[in-house]
Design a protein around this motif. Structure first.
Motif, mmCIF file in Angstrom:
data_model
loop_
_atom_site.group_PDB
_atom_site.id
_atom_site.type_symbol
_atom_site.label_atom_id
_atom_site.label_comp_id
_atom_site.label_asym_id
_atom_site.label_seq_id
_atom_site.Cartn_x
_atom_site.Cartn_y
_atom_site.Cartn_z
ATOM 1 N N UNK A 18 0.845 -1.193 0.000
ATOM 2 C CA UNK A 18 0.000 0.000 0.000
ATOM 3 C C UNK A 18 0.885 1.249 0.000
ATOM 4 N N UNK A 19 0.597 2.182 -0.904
ATOM 5 C CA UNK A 19 1.416 3.382 -1.011
ATOM 6 C C UNK A 19 0.723 4.590 -0.380
ATOM 7 N N UNK A 20 -0.497 4.882 -0.845
ATOM 8 C CA UNK A 20 -1.215 6.045 -0.327
ATOM 9 C C UNK A 20 -2.652 6.020 -0.825
ATOM 10 N N UNK A 21 -3.465 6.890 -0.267
ATOM 11 C CA UNK A 21 -4.821 7.081 -0.777
ATOM 12 C C UNK A 21 -4.712 7.747 -2.144
ATOM 13 N N UNK A 22 -5.561 7.362 -3.069
ATOM 14 C CA UNK A 22 -5.517 7.891 -4.438
ATOM 15 C C UNK A 22 -5.543 9.413 -4.478
ATOM 16 N N UNK A 23 -6.397 10.017 -3.673
ATOM 17 C CA UNK A 23 -6.532 11.482 -3.723
ATOM 18 C C UNK A 23 -5.299 12.214 -3.203
ATOM 19 N N UNK A 114 -9.793 3.360 -4.163
ATOM 20 C CA UNK A 114 -9.349 4.623 -3.594
ATOM 21 C C UNK A 114 -7.954 4.580 -3.011
ATOM 22 N N UNK A 115 -7.196 3.519 -3.298
ATOM 23 C CA UNK A 115 -5.814 3.379 -2.798
ATOM 24 C C UNK A 115 -4.896 3.067 -3.964
ATOM 25 N N UNK A 116 -3.631 3.427 -3.810
ATOM 26 C CA UNK A 116 -2.598 3.117 -4.795
ATOM 27 C C UNK A 116 -1.638 2.120 -4.168
#
Length: 123
Positions: A18-23, A114-116
């Protein structure tokens, strides 16, 4: 939410980090992602919404700074320029556009729910 375990372009199931939230991933700006084993990836979203991840370490200086690089393009090829010496790398492949003998590892990237996520192993 559980990250998907497969991507359509790979035959083996990668481990997704998991890297970050898309936004939170702003166009033309990078973020560093810590991968298993201490490696780092530089994750980018380009102005057209495409996602790319390369090794975060500048091969010419050894500094982990590519996530702070300047995103652009050369003749339509999306690139990132290292903030140290301004060497450019193709975001799709990791190939140096300034030295044909140099290439960064490129990692798979997935956006879901919603996650990258970044693949733990290079392509």
């Amino acid at each position: 939410m559980t990250a998907p375990t497969t991507a359509p372009h790979r035959t083996a199931a990668p481990t997704w980090v998991p890297a970050c939230a898309s936004h939170r991933l702003q166009p033309e700006r990078g973020v560093a992602v810590l991968l298993p084993g201490g490696a780092q990836a530089a994750l980018f979203r380009t102005h057209d919404g495409a996602l790319y991840a390369l090794d975060n370490t500048d091969p010419f200086t050894g500094a982990a700074v590519l996530s702070r690089g300047i995103v652009g393009d050369r003749a339509g090829e999306p690139t990132v320029a290292s903030p140290m010496l301004k060497h450019r790398f193709a975001l799709r492949t990791g190939a140096s556009l300034d030295d044909p003998g140099v290439r960064l590892a490129a990692y798979p990237v997935l956006e879901d729910g919603g996650r990258v996520f970044v693949g733990a192993e290079p392509l």
